[in-house]
Design an enzyme around this catalytic site. Structure first.
Site, PDB file in Angstrom:
ATOM      1  CG  ASN A   1      33.532-142.057 -57.462  1.00  0.00           C
ATOM      2  OD1 ASN A   1      33.326-142.593 -56.586  1.00  0.00           O
ATOM      3  ND2 ASN A   1      34.035-140.776 -57.358  1.00  0.00           N
TER       4      ASN A   1
ATOM      5  CE  LYS B   1      31.211-138.262 -57.571  1.00  0.00           C
ATOM      6  NZ  LYS B   1      31.346-136.971 -58.035  1.00  0.00           N
TER       7      LYS B   1
ATOM      8  CG  HIS C   1      37.050-137.384 -56.584  1.00  0.00           C
ATOM      9  ND1 HIS C   1      36.061-136.160 -56.600  1.00  0.00           N
ATOM     10  CD2 HIS C   1      36.463-137.953 -57.766  1.00  0.00           C
ATOM     11  CE1 HIS C   1      35.128-136.073 -57.245  1.00  0.00           C
ATOM     12  NE2 HIS C   1      35.380-137.114 -58.177  1.00  0.00           N
TER      13      HIS C   1
ATOM     14  CD  GLU D   1      33.056-135.208 -55.059  1.00  0.00           C
ATOM     15  OE1 GLU D   1      32.946-136.464 -54.967  1.00  0.00           O
ATOM     16  OE2 GLU D   1      32.381-134.917 -56.324  1.00  0.00           O
TER      17      GLU D   1
ATOM     18  CD  GLU E   1      36.582-137.034 -62.076  1.00  0.00           C
ATOM     19  OE1 GLU E   1      35.671-137.646 -62.550  1.00  0.00           O
ATOM     20  OE2 GLU E   1      36.702-136.644 -60.701  1.00  0.00           O
TER      21      GLU E   1
ATOM     22  N   GLY F   1      28.948-133.315 -61.256  1.00  0.00           N
ATOM     23  CA  GLY F   1      28.059-133.134 -60.512  1.00  0.00           C
ATOM     24  C   GLY F   1      26.887-132.062 -61.170  1.00  0.00           C
TER      25      GLY F   1
ATOM     26  CB  SER G   1      28.155-133.927 -66.311  1.00  0.00           C
ATOM     27  OG  SER G   1      28.012-133.176 -65.126  1.00  0.00           O
TER      28      SER G   1
HETATM   29  P1  13P Z   1      29.597-136.805 -62.153  1.00  0.00           P
HETATM   30  O1  13P Z   1      29.785-137.988 -63.279  1.00  0.00           O
HETATM   31  O2  13P Z   1      28.380-137.267 -61.234  1.00  0.00           O
HETATM   32  O3  13P Z   1      29.662-135.695 -62.772  1.00  0.00           O
HETATM   33  O4  13P Z   1      30.658-137.218 -61.323  1.00  0.00           O
HETATM   34  C1  13P Z   1      31.868-137.319 -61.834  1.00  0.00           C
HETATM   35  C2  13P Z   1      32.896-137.727 -60.936  1.00  0.00           C
HETATM   36  O5  13P Z   1      33.073-136.936 -60.029  1.00  0.00           O
HETATM   37  C3  13P Z   1      33.515-139.053 -60.921  1.00  0.00           C
HETATM   38  O6  13P Z   1      34.626-139.306 -60.009  1.00  0.00           O
END
Ligand code: 13P
Length: 257
Positions: free
Chosen positions: A9, A11, A96, A98, A168, A174, A214
């Site tokens: 992803n 982002k 997601h 976010e 997740e 992150g 992560s």
């Molecule tokens: P990270 O791997 O940067 O923690 O992000 C995970 C994520 O949100 C994947 O959709």
């Protein structure tokens, strides 16, 4: 054992040139791997077509990071499932964390998006996961259970089979803090049990449940070795071709065992 499914992803990262370079490196890096692991990338909407052109004859799937729940119309700034299908997407991330926290997406909106995505034969990757305070107050199963029951509301068994579910935990995204393999596996078992209670064992065993939060080239192997973890949704580490390809290669090795 199921074929593991590793998705990057991206982002809201990378310039167009950087995205194209990354896609080319992945394409070349994947050329030596046998067809033992499924791999996908989810670039920004506006790069999807360029990345599709680079990856179209590779084995790497292209997915979007989001889509709108309506099919078409006056929704300025939104992108429809039909548009994604039209430019070569096979997958779409839905719900997601976010999107849930920053853009206030509700379980009911997420449910509508899944239905719209399925109507265009896009394969949804439904994200679920609890926040830190929810975990600390023992509400992980209640939160994830509600995200599943409302997110999957009204879907048939055949539709649910087309889904990937990504667990997740929000506190692991992150932050550099991963869930321990045991913590992740416990929630994966809960998710599979929840799907089983509603759709039966056959559907529950057939869907893939990814872990995200992560994941990197140092911890992927241990996470992916867990019996209930069928892949990974990778954020930061998917922006670097070497680390993403190492994760894919670990997944491929595990597929042989
Ligand atoms: P990270 O791997 O940067 O923690 O992000 C995970 C994520 O949100 C994947 O959709």
């Amino acid at each position: 054992m199921k074929k593991l499914f590793i998705v990057g992803n991206w982002k809201m990262n990378l310039t167009l040139d950087e995205a194209k370079i990354l896609a080319n490196k992945l394409r070349h890096g994947m050329a030596n791997l046998n067809n033992v692991v499924d791999v996908g990338v989810c670039p920004s909407f506006i790069y999807l077509r360029d990345i599709y052109e680079i990856l179209q004859d590779s084995r790497i799937y292209i997915g979007a990071q989001n889509m709108y729940l309506e099919k078409s119309g006056a929704f300025t700034g939104e992108v429809s499932g039909a548009m994604l299908k039209d430019i070569g997407c096979t997958h779409v991330i839905i719900g997601h964390s976010e999107r849930r926290t920053i853009f206030q997406e509700t379980n009911s909106m997420i449910n509508s998006k899944i239905k719209t995505a399925l109507s265009y034969e896009l394969n949804p990757i439904l994200c679920v996961g609890e926040k830190l305070d929810e975990r600390e107050s023992g509400k992980t199963e209640a939160v994830v259970g509600l995200q599943l029951s409302e997110g999957l509301n009204g879907l048939t068994s055949e539709q649910v089979r087309r889904l990937t579910i990504a667990y997740e935990p929000v506190w692991a995204i992150g932050t550099g803090k991963t869930a321990t393999p045991k913590q992740a596996n416990e929630v994966h078992s809960f998710i599979r049990k929840t799907v089983e209670n509603r759709y039966g064992d056959d559907v529950a065993q057939s869907i893939r449940i990814q872990y995200g939060g992560s994941v990197n080239s140092r911890n992927a192997k241990e996470l992916l070795s867990q019996s209930g973890i069928d892949g990974a949704l990778v954020g930061g580490a998917s922006l670097d071709s070497e680390s993403f390809l190492e994760i894919v290669s670990d997944a491929a090795k595990l597929s042989y065992t």
